[in-house]
Write an enzyme that holds these catalytic residues in place. Structure first.
Site, PDB file in Angstrom:
ATOM      1  CB  CYS A 241      -0.906   0.006   1.224  1.00 51.38           C
ATOM      2  SG  CYS A 241      -1.714  -1.577   1.546  1.00 51.38           S
ATOM      3  CB  ALA A 242       3.630   1.924  -2.396  1.00 50.66           C
ATOM      4  CB  ALA A 243       0.213   6.078  -2.641  1.00 57.24           C
ATOM      5  N   GLY A 245       4.376   6.997  -0.356  1.00 58.20           N
ATOM      6  CA  GLY A 245       5.719   6.537  -0.703  1.00 58.20           C
ATOM      7  C   GLY A 245       6.802   6.777   0.335  1.00 58.20           C
ATOM      8  N   GLY A 246       6.444   7.367   1.478  1.00 58.59           N
ATOM      9  CA  GLY A 246       7.461   7.707   2.487  1.00 58.59           C
ATOM     10  C   GLY A 246       8.338   6.535   2.886  1.00 58.59           C
ATOM     11  CE  LYS A 247       5.476   3.525   7.596  1.00 62.45           C
ATOM     12  NZ  LYS A 247       4.352   4.376   7.141  1.00 62.45           N
ATOM     13  CG  ASP A 264      -1.606   2.949  -3.470  1.00 59.96           C
ATOM     14  OD1 ASP A 264      -1.089   3.037  -2.350  1.00 59.96           O
ATOM     15  OD2 ASP A 264      -2.761   3.351  -3.732  1.00 59.96           O
ATOM     16  CB  CYS A 362      -1.007   6.112  11.059  1.00 58.46           C
ATOM     17  SG  CYS A 362      -2.182   6.358   9.734  1.00 58.46           S
TER      18      CYS A 362
END
Lengths: 421, 170
Positions: A241-243, A245-247, A264, A362
């Protein structure tokens, strides 16, 4: 320094609020083009203190408003926020807010706004929890003695964390740039993590356009750092669930040669991710727009590490997204936890035996965290939770929970699940 | 932990409860979904009636079920009511004013014209609890709450108690 608050700023804040409170639009989306810091402060502040401001206003509202006049109600909240929380002198707050009805195209509301604001106390409500009853109930049931501190922490302003792009600049060199620019900061736990003393627009950071730095919560960076330490070069990694993209970028900045796939289901969000990657100078990873609840995108080659940064209620980010307190429903929490379970069950098939799935949210609610992991473990014989330890937060039954009571971080949850060989 | 209902039921004194609902232009699938969600939320709460404003949807939609077995749902879209008969006093409560029951005087009979979940017009005559409940829910659509019928003193006391429960309990 406090600039002049114009009538149109007040009217604009009221319009933003009406979209968020009345239509359920997200705060981020509504203010994406708003540049006036005072208008932003009023919009965020009214949501952060919605429950006490709304109560004060409702008590003095003589008769119900029509649905299309929700902007007038929101203007009352804006007025109340200035009176109670911004130290705008009372006469100015009232007169300017009354005049703002014209900018809303509702001159008839002047008398109403005047009457309500004149009766409002200028002292804010004592110790209002500023949470909807259902969420306050969940937090109190889960956190017991810790709940009051957590509720109060949720009403604070969010800190601004930065991640230095180690591919482009040494952490020490970037710190020197901040010092030269006169920007005060503190170090956080990782060498690449920075906590600004005072938030500022990202475009004004040294080297931002050149991709020397990215904005990211330092708690989220701890999650990325934990995963990085358990990877070796050449490994095949899926960010499911990339967007935004921070991680993913954090892993790319590790210097390890990874075979990374970013998945994503929202093509628009993947587009934003690609643009951000360009700014940071990251390439050499694959992006796939597909639903992580299915496997039609998968070539059948298993991954050595699968990161599931699952969609969630965002209950750990109330400081950053105070609209969650006003608009989130218990149903959305339940739907999120169902989706999280489905993601785990589906993506488990892509994990190479002997390798790892990292699950994070989160959220601070167990029903999206430990409980999701627990039901997954019960159903999956070859899955085992391995303890996680981070420099801040507490161990839970299956993972680790960071909380905003440590003011540097949002509330994140991380669990490590190993697949038996 | 107490199970919570699905939609977020706004609590007095949230000013969103003071918004008048707009008529529904067309009874489409979105409205039918809203009705289903409202019924589920009402049964789960549990309550005997729910108006769309209470779940922050400013549309003229009401669901009611006063049956013991919870299997006789009534749906009213764009209701118009006419009240008649002698005044009757009933102890009323409200999902948006949790924990408080106070006597409110209303008229005994009500005649309703509304649309059902399929958008078909129907009319209904009611008395007793159903009549009281219909009048209570139609008040919601006008931004009105049962506490508005109470003395200022009583309303202030309810407001105070509810606001206390929403403080940080140290």
């Amino acid at each position: 320094m406090r600039g002049h608050l114009s009538q149109s700023d007040r009217a604009r804040a009221a319009r933003h609020l009406a979209r968020i409170i009345g239509r359920g639009d997200s705060l981020d989306h509504v203010v994406r083009r708003e540049t006036n810091p005072l208008c932003l402060e009023m919009t965020y502040g009214c949501l952060r203190h919605y429950f006490s401001l709304a109560e004060a206003v409702e008590e003095r509202l003589a008769r119900p408003l029509r649905a299309k006049d929700l902007d007038v109600l929101c203007l009352l909240l804006v007025g109340a926020y200035q009176l109670q929380r911004m130290r705008v002198p009372g006469h100015a707050a009232i007169n300017e807010t009354v005049s703002a009805v014209r900018a809303l195209g509702k001159p008839w509301a002047a008398a109403l706004v005047n009457a309500v604001l004149r009766k409002l106390p200028t002292r804010p409500a004592d110790d209002a929890s500023e949470h909807p009853p259902w969420l306050q109930g969940k937090i109190e049931a889960l956190y017991g003695d810790q709940a009051p501190a957590l509720l109060r922490a949720n009403n604070q302003r969010a800190p601004m964390g930065l991640r230095i792009n180690c591919r482009k600049i040494e952490p020490a060199a970037y710190r020197a740039l901040l010092n030269d620019a006169g920007i005060a900061f503190d170090d956080a736990w990782l060498p690449e993590s920075i906590l600004l003393r005072k938030p500022q627009p990202s475009a004004t950071l040294p080297g931002f356009r050149d991709g020397l730095v990215a904005v990211q919560d330092v708690g989220a960076q701890l999650v990325g750092g934990f995963i990085r330490e358990r990877l070796q070069g050449g490994r095949r990694v899926l960010d499911a669930c990339a967007a935004p993209g921070g991680k993913l970028f954090h892993l790319l900045e590790s210097g390890l040669q990874l075979d990374l796939t970013a998945l994503d289901n929202a093509p628009a969000r993947l587009q934003t991710l690609t643009e951000m990657a360009k700014r940071l100078g990251h390439e050499g990873f694959a992006t796939i727009a597909a639903d992580a609840c299915g496997l039609d995108w998968w070539d059948g080659e298993p991954f050595d590490c699968v990161l599931v940064d699952a969609p969630c209620s965002g209950s750990g980010t109330l400081r950053r997204h105070p609209d969650i307190k006003v608009n989130r429903t218990p149903r959305q929490v339940r739907q999120a936890s169902q989706l999280q379970g489905a993601l785990l069950r589906n993506l488990w098939r892509t994990v190479r035996p002997g390798c790892t799935l990292m699950y994070c949210t989160c959220s601070i609610l167990a029903e999206e965290n430990d409980q999701v992991v627990e039901s997954f473990l019960e159903a999956q014989a070859d899955a085992r939770a391995v303890g996680v330890e981070l420099p801040t937060g507490t161990a839970t039954r299956h993972g680790w929970q960071m909380l905003p009571t440590e003011p540097a971080t949002d509330g994140f949850y991380l669990a490590r699940i190993d697949r038996q060989p | 932990m107490r199970p919570v209902s699905l939609l977020n039921i706004l609590t007095f004194p949230d000013p969103r409860l003071r918004t008048k609902a707009k008529p529904v232009a067309a009874v489409d699938s979105a409205i039918r979904t809203l009705v289903d969600d409202m019924l589920e939320t009402m049964y789960d709460a549990p309550g005997i009636g729910l108006a769309a404003n209470q779940v922050n949807v400013a549309k003229q939609v009401i669901v009611i079920d006063i049956s013991e077995a919870r299997d006789e749902p009534h749906v009213f879209i764009n209701p118009r009511i006419e009240v008649s008969g002698p005044p009757v006093e009933t102890d009323e409560g409200c999902l948006s004013v949790p924990g408080f029951y106070e006597p409110v005087t209303r008229r005994e009979h009500v005649q309703v014209e509304a649309l059902d979940q399929q958008g078909k017009p129907f009319s209904l005559e009611a008395e007793g609890l159903l009549s009281v409940c219909i009048q209570h829910e139609c008040d919601h659509l006008e931004g009105k709450l049962f506490v508005d019928y109470l003395s200022n003193l009583k309303r202030a006391r309810i407001r105070q108690k509810l606001s206390k429960s929403q403080r940080v309990r140290a």
